[in-house]
Design a protein around this motif. Structure first.
Motif, PDB file in Angstrom:
ATOM      1  N   ARG A 295      47.151  11.259  31.423  1.00 44.25           N
ATOM      2  CA  ARG A 295      48.034  10.335  32.129  1.00 44.25           C
ATOM      3  C   ARG A 295      49.388  10.956  32.453  1.00 44.25           C
ATOM      4  NH1 ARG A 295      48.564   4.501  29.956  1.00 44.25           N
ATOM      5  NH2 ARG A 295      49.450   4.377  32.056  1.00 44.25           N
ATOM      6  N   LEU A 296      49.788  11.955  31.701  1.00 46.59           N
ATOM      7  CA  LEU A 296      51.055  12.622  31.987  1.00 46.59           C
ATOM      8  C   LEU A 296      50.903  13.770  32.980  1.00 46.59           C
ATOM      9  CD1 LEU A 296      52.787  12.780  28.476  1.00 46.59           C
ATOM     10  CD2 LEU A 296      53.487  11.404  30.434  1.00 46.59           C
ATOM     11  N   LEU A 297      49.883  14.596  32.787  1.00 45.19           N
ATOM     12  CA  LEU A 297      49.772  15.823  33.572  1.00 45.19           C
ATOM     13  C   LEU A 297      49.081  15.620  34.914  1.00 45.19           C
ATOM     14  CD1 LEU A 297      48.865  18.364  30.742  1.00 45.19           C
ATOM     15  CD2 LEU A 297      51.111  17.831  31.704  1.00 45.19           C
ATOM     16  N   TRP A 298      48.029  14.804  34.947  1.00 48.29           N
ATOM     17  CA  TRP A 298      47.274  14.640  36.187  1.00 48.29           C
ATOM     18  C   TRP A 298      48.119  14.021  37.304  1.00 48.29           C
ATOM     19  CZ3 TRP A 298      43.902  16.872  38.799  1.00 48.29           C
ATOM     20  CH2 TRP A 298      43.134  16.254  39.791  1.00 48.29           C
ATOM     21  N   PRO A 299      48.911  12.971  37.041  1.00 49.34           N
ATOM     22  CA  PRO A 299      49.766  12.447  38.117  1.00 49.34           C
ATOM     23  C   PRO A 299      50.760  13.479  38.637  1.00 49.34           C
ATOM     24  CG  PRO A 299      49.599  10.848  36.342  1.00 49.34           C
ATOM     25  CD  PRO A 299      48.985  12.117  35.840  1.00 49.34           C
ATOM     26  N   ILE A 300      51.324  14.291  37.738  1.00 50.97           N
ATOM     27  CA  ILE A 300      52.299  15.296  38.175  1.00 50.97           C
ATOM     28  C   ILE A 300      51.648  16.276  39.151  1.00 50.97           C
ATOM     29  CG2 ILE A 300      53.758  17.201  37.405  1.00 50.97           C
ATOM     30  CD1 ILE A 300      54.241  15.683  34.820  1.00 50.97           C
ATOM     31  N   ILE A 301      50.408  16.658  38.856  1.00 50.66           N
ATOM     32  CA  ILE A 301      49.687  17.564  39.754  1.00 50.66           C
ATOM     33  C   ILE A 301      49.453  16.897  41.105  1.00 50.66           C
ATOM     34  CG2 ILE A 301      47.501  18.788  40.114  1.00 50.66           C
ATOM     35  CD1 ILE A 301      47.353  19.124  37.064  1.00 50.66           C
ATOM     36  N   LEU A 302      49.066  15.636  41.085  1.00 49.80           N
ATOM     37  CA  LEU A 302      48.821  14.923  42.344  1.00 49.80           C
ATOM     38  C   LEU A 302      50.119  14.714  43.125  1.00 49.80           C
ATOM     39  CD1 LEU A 302      46.227  12.221  41.217  1.00 49.80           C
ATOM     40  CD2 LEU A 302      45.807  14.452  42.257  1.00 49.80           C
ATOM     41  N   TYR A 303      51.210  14.414  42.410  1.00 47.00           N
ATOM     42  CA  TYR A 303      52.500  14.234  43.079  1.00 47.00           C
ATOM     43  C   TYR A 303      52.921  15.510  43.819  1.00 47.00           C
ATOM     44  CZ  TYR A 303      53.113  10.038  40.183  1.00 47.00           C
ATOM     45  OH  TYR A 303      52.967   8.819  39.576  1.00 47.00           O
ATOM     46  N   PHE A 304      52.548  16.657  43.302  1.00 48.36           N
ATOM     47  CA  PHE A 304      52.896  17.927  43.937  1.00 48.36           C
ATOM     48  C   PHE A 304      52.376  17.961  45.374  1.00 48.36           C
ATOM     49  CE2 PHE A 304      51.924  22.348  45.001  1.00 48.36           C
ATOM     50  CZ  PHE A 304      53.132  22.972  44.727  1.00 48.36           C
ATOM     51  N   GLU A 349      53.849   4.557  35.593  1.00 45.48           N
ATOM     52  CA  GLU A 349      52.682   4.873  34.761  1.00 45.48           C
ATOM     53  C   GLU A 349      52.901   4.414  33.331  1.00 45.48           C
ATOM     54  OE1 GLU A 349      48.831   6.365  34.419  1.00 45.48           O
ATOM     55  OE2 GLU A 349      50.052   6.599  36.237  1.00 45.48           O
ATOM     56  N   SER A 350      54.121   4.568  32.858  1.00 42.84           N
ATOM     57  CA  SER A 350      54.442   4.141  31.498  1.00 42.84           C
ATOM     58  C   SER A 350      54.467   2.620  31.376  1.00 42.84           C
ATOM     59  CB  SER A 350      55.797   4.724  31.094  1.00 42.84           C
ATOM     60  OG  SER A 350      56.182   4.280  29.812  1.00 42.84           O
ATOM     61  N   MET A 351      55.133   1.946  32.327  1.00 37.89           N
ATOM     62  CA  MET A 351      55.297   0.504  32.222  1.00 37.89           C
ATOM     63  C   MET A 351      54.005  -0.254  32.493  1.00 37.89           C
ATOM     64  SD  MET A 351      58.309   0.157  31.188  1.00 37.89           S
ATOM     65  CE  MET A 351      58.365  -1.625  31.272  1.00 37.89           C
ATOM     66  N   ILE A 352      53.134   0.309  33.328  1.00 35.52           N
ATOM     67  CA  ILE A 352      51.879  -0.390  33.615  1.00 35.52           C
ATOM     68  C   ILE A 352      50.997  -0.452  32.370  1.00 35.52           C
ATOM     69  CG2 ILE A 352      50.395   1.548  34.335  1.00 35.52           C
ATOM     70  CD1 ILE A 352      49.528  -0.176  36.709  1.00 35.52           C
ATOM     71  N   THR A 353      51.239   0.447  31.417  1.00 32.99           N
ATOM     72  CA  THR A 353      50.480   0.457  30.170  1.00 32.99           C
ATOM     73  C   THR A 353      50.743  -0.797  29.364  1.00 32.99           C
ATOM     74  OG1 THR A 353      50.772   2.855  30.127  1.00 32.99           O
ATOM     75  CG2 THR A 353      49.962   1.824  28.112  1.00 32.99           C
ATOM     76  N   ILE A 354      52.010  -1.149  29.270  1.00 29.83           N
ATOM     77  CA  ILE A 354      52.383  -2.280  28.428  1.00 29.83           C
ATOM     78  C   ILE A 354      52.423  -3.597  29.203  1.00 29.83           C
ATOM     79  CG2 ILE A 354      54.895  -2.200  28.711  1.00 29.83           C
ATOM     80  CD1 ILE A 354      53.125  -2.326  25.321  1.00 29.83           C
TER      81      ILE A 354
END
Length: 456
Positions: A295-304, A349-354
């Motif tokens: 959840r942390l790394l995959w979005p960063i790659i896609l955002y690139f 991504e963080s807030m949608i979790t909670i």
């Protein structure tokens, strides 16, 4: 005996292949049959469903009303209160003339005192040894928002032209006002430039009246009016020099309005990733550590790659990223867009979790409004509570874009630092929120397993 064996064999075969039983069509109770009821039907199932529907609908309306009064006023306050805080913007007045024009201009600015006017500061010319060029540089260094210089020899040139009856005298060279609309075109267009123009026009008119009265008693007044009337009717004028003009209208798509779209794109990608994990069951199959890393790394790659497409869109419509850093300017903008999208997206991504998918739209509204409110006008003219804006992603993207396109003060290092800080916050909060949710999921799964075993 053989017959007996065959009989037993046949009997065994019969038992190993069960005879098929005809399937009976599913029957529905008339009260529970789907697709067959009106809104106001009174059967128990419809009544229960209708109550749940109304409850959720009204709850959603209450949440929206709360958002309207609790979040939207942030933006309304940012726009509606800005005119009351123009005095937080400073303007320099520097007299390099020392004559009657310089005295008239500085005295007029000293008499201005209003919360809806720029705070004018009379600065000693000795602080600027290189003359008006140093004043212009002070403006570019963001030491003030506007600067007015009474240029060297303004009064001397006027009196010399009077004596020589010089018809080529240029009154506008007496005073210069410096602006930088590329720093924030909204505040200059709406407040600073109109104020400066109005003040200097009034000063010019007043000076012309007083000066013409003085000239009326001179013997060559008729000659002046016939040969060089400007010396009598407009002995002093001014010009406004925009050092960093906002001359790229499409830049609004990357320094303000387009930032909203950047956030919306990040939100769409966040919801897509959530749906992908839920529909495939991939999220439930992973350990907590693996899920957090994904959840942390995959979005960063896609955002690139998404930020690359977003940046290329601006290039396609002619945004000149090469004014400050040459061809590297586009790369700087792309990297800033990537960092900003990561900062904005990982927060979602963080807030949608909670909050879950049901309540994340409420956070999205807050996230947009809190960012947009500090990017339209300078934070200095907003109420004090808006000082948080210096640490918001939108404001720092806008600052970088203005540096790249309009060559304003370079604070790109600080701008990137703010984005990294937001990314770090999400890297801390997302694992915490995911750990809380995973504990709930594990407890629910264990409870379902225990219930299943009890039934057996």
């Amino acid at each position: 005996m053989n017959g007996s064996s065959m009989e037993k064999s046949g009997s065994g075969a019969a038992h190993s292949t069960p005879t098929p039983t005809p399937t009976t069509p599913t029957t529905y109770n008339s009260d529970d049959k789907p697709f067959s009821h009106g809104v106001f039907d009174s059967d128990p199932a419809t009544v229960s469903a209708r109550k749940g529907w109304l409850k959720i609908s009204f709850f959603g309306m209450v949440v929206l009303c709360f958002m309207i009064w609790g979040v939207l006023p942030i933006y309304w306050a940012a726009l509606g209160r800005s005119s009351n805080n123009i005095h937080n913007l400073s303007g320099f007045v520097v007299d390099f003339d020392g004559g009657e024009i310089g005295q008239a201009v500085t005295q007029a600015f000293q008499n201005i005192s209003s919360p809806q006017q720029v705070s004018w500061v009379i600065v000693d010319a000795a602080q600027f040894p290189n003359g008006p060029d140093d004043v212009a540089q002070a403006l570019l260094d963001h030491r003030c928002w506007v600067a007015v210089t009474i240029n060297p020899g303004a009064s001397t040139n006027l009196n010399a032209s009077i004596n020589a009856i010089n018809a080529s005298y240029n009154a506008s060279q007496a005073v210069t006002a410096y602006t930088t609309t590329g720093r924030n075109e909204n505040i200059y267009r709406g407040s600073i430039t109109p104020q400066v123009s109005s003040i200097l026009t009034t000063i010019s008119y007043t000076f012309a009246l007083n000066f013409s009265q003085r000239l009326a008693s001179t013997p060559n007044i008729s000659t002046l009016l016939g040969t060089a009337p400007e010396l009598v009717v407009q002995p002093m004028a001014f010009m406004i020099e925009d050092l960093r003009p906002f001359n790229v209208p499409v830049a609004s798509a990357v320094d303000f309005v387009g930032l909203i779209y950047l956030l919306i794109v990040a939100f769409v990608l966040t919801t897509q990733l959530l749906v992908a994990r839920a529909e495939t069951g991939f999220g439930r199959r992973l350990t907590l550590r693996s899920l957090i890393l994904v959840r942390l790394l995959w979005p960063i790659i896609l955002y690139f790659f998404v930020s690359l497409m977003f940046s290329l869109l601006s290039v396609a419509f002619g945004v000149p990223f090469d004014r400050k850093f040459g061809h590297a300017g586009y790369v700087v903008y792309w990297m800033m867009s990537w960092c900003a999208m990561t900062a904005l997206g990982l927060a979602l991504e963080s807030m949608i979790t909670i909050l879950t998918i049901k309540f994340i739209p409420a956070f999205l509204i807050l996230w947009i409004i809190s960012n947009v409110s500090v990017a339209f006008y300078p934070i200095e003219v907003l109420p004090a509570v808006f000082r948080y804006g210096f640490a918001m992603p939108f404001y720092n993207v806008s600052s970088t874009v203005r540096t790249i396109i309009f060559d304003t003060k370079n604070e790109i290092g600080l701008n990137f630092g703010v984005q990294f800080a937001w990314i770090l916050i999400s890297c801390v909060t997302l694992p915490i929120f995911q750990w809380i949710v995973r504990r709930r999921e594990v407890k629910a799964w264990e409870a379902s397993q225990n219930a299943a075993r009890e039934k057996v």
